[in-house]
Scaffold this active site. Structure first.
Site, PDB file in Angstrom:
ATOM      1  N   LEU A 110      26.734 -34.589  67.742  1.00 34.27           N
ATOM      2  CA  LEU A 110      27.290 -34.922  65.928  1.00 34.27           C
ATOM      3  C   LEU A 110      26.567 -35.398  65.733  1.00 34.27           C
ATOM      4  CD1 LEU A 110      29.647 -30.780  66.338  1.00 34.27           C
ATOM      5  CD2 LEU A 110      26.775 -30.448  65.460  1.00 34.27           C
ATOM      6  N   ASP A 111      26.234 -35.372  63.991  1.00 31.19           N
ATOM      7  CA  ASP A 111      26.323 -37.052  62.926  1.00 31.19           C
ATOM      8  C   ASP A 111      27.814 -37.008  62.757  1.00 31.19           C
ATOM      9  OD1 ASP A 111      25.852 -35.527  60.486  1.00 31.19           O
ATOM     10  OD2 ASP A 111      23.849 -34.832  61.304  1.00 31.19           O
ATOM     11  N   LYS A 112      27.747 -37.795  62.268  1.00 31.26           N
ATOM     12  CA  LYS A 112      28.945 -38.422  61.262  1.00 31.26           C
ATOM     13  C   LYS A 112      29.467 -37.103  60.156  1.00 31.26           C
ATOM     14  CE  LYS A 112      32.353 -42.174  59.780  1.00 31.26           C
ATOM     15  NZ  LYS A 112      32.357 -43.706  59.707  1.00 31.26           N
ATOM     16  N   SER A 155      28.721 -34.229  59.997  1.00 31.09           N
ATOM     17  CA  SER A 155      28.647 -32.656  60.436  1.00 31.09           C
ATOM     18  C   SER A 155      30.115 -32.103  61.286  1.00 31.09           C
ATOM     19  CB  SER A 155      27.435 -32.212  60.585  1.00 31.09           C
ATOM     20  OG  SER A 155      26.417 -32.898  60.774  1.00 31.09           O
TER      21      SER A 155
END
Length: 243
Positions: A103-105, A107
């Site tokens: 998951l990106d930072k 999110s």
């Protein structure tokens, strides 16, 4: 047979998925008996071996571990020890766990943490259409046209996203939140899909990985994967290996 490719062996040891292990080998970060490893080398998984990644000895394969983690915003899934925001600082030293997908930072939500490289490979492989479910809030009201375009697939930066399932969670008049089910894992995919259609993501929460749900797991906490959840995930791994 106990002879396996070095990337497979690193996955068995919980270092990374096979794909990630291949990148480590390509980068010259893996050695066998002080010599740079190559993709063609095979090793005996039943013997004690002098294999290192970045000069650190690789431990023999350990019992498999499976945990669910509710990632908050601000945690980076890349396991970079030099980055104070990295997930690596929240994980136990042993067994070595890593996220099966990212998951990106910016999110939040469900992450599977494991040292099972085979399962990670199965989950991350782009050809098997494994579902991931998200709840997304955007910066303005949804329209039928937006939902239709998202469902059909969006083109951005030379990429074409697969058709997906999407539904509004709050109606069209004032609603700005939707649920989306993807079978793809492009970098920052939902954010870039929305941006291509003139929307900005305000909040992005992953709620489900296939049949495994985040549920009421508190933010920044972990729990073991249940027996039923593990069965569904391992059945997936077996099906993928036969494909």
């Amino acid at each position: 047979m106990s002879l396996v490719r070095i990337s497979h062996y690193l996955a068995l040891c919980g270092v990374a998925s096979r794909r990630q292990a291949s990148r480590l080998i390509d980068s010259g970060r893996v050695t066998i008996n002080q010599q740079l490893a190559t993709h063609t080398e095979r090793v005996d998984s039943l013997q004690n071996l002098d294999i290192c990644v970045d000069g650190v000895a690789v431990l023999a394969p350990q019992d498999k571990q499976y945990w669910l983690y509710h990632k908050p915003i601000g945690i980076d899934c890349r396991l970079l020890i030099s980055d104070p925001s990295s997930l690596i600082h929240l994980l136990p030293q042993t067994p070595r766990l890593y996220p099966a997908g990212r998951l990106d930072k910016d999110s939040r939500g469900l992450l599977l943490l494991t040292n099972d490289g085979e399962l990670t490979q199965a989950l991350m492989h782009p050809d098997f259409y494994h579902t991931k479910t998200y709840v997304v809030q955007v910066d303005k009201p949804l329209t039928p046209a937006f939902l239709t375009q998202m469902a059909q697939g969006v083109t951005y930066q030379g990429a074409q996203t697969r058709p997906c399932c999407i539904r509004s969670l709050s109606g069209f008049d004032e609603g700005d939140t939707f649920e989306i089910v993807l079978t793809q894992g492009l970098n920052r995919q939902i954010r870039r899909m929305c941006q291509a259609l003139g929307y900005k993501v305000i909040d992005l929460l992953r709620t489900k990985l296939m049949d495994v749900e985040l549920g009421c797991l508190p933010e920044n906490t972990m729990r073991p994967v249940s027996a039923a959840e593990l069965l569904s995930l391992t059945q997936l791994s077996e099906l993928t290996s036969l494909s």
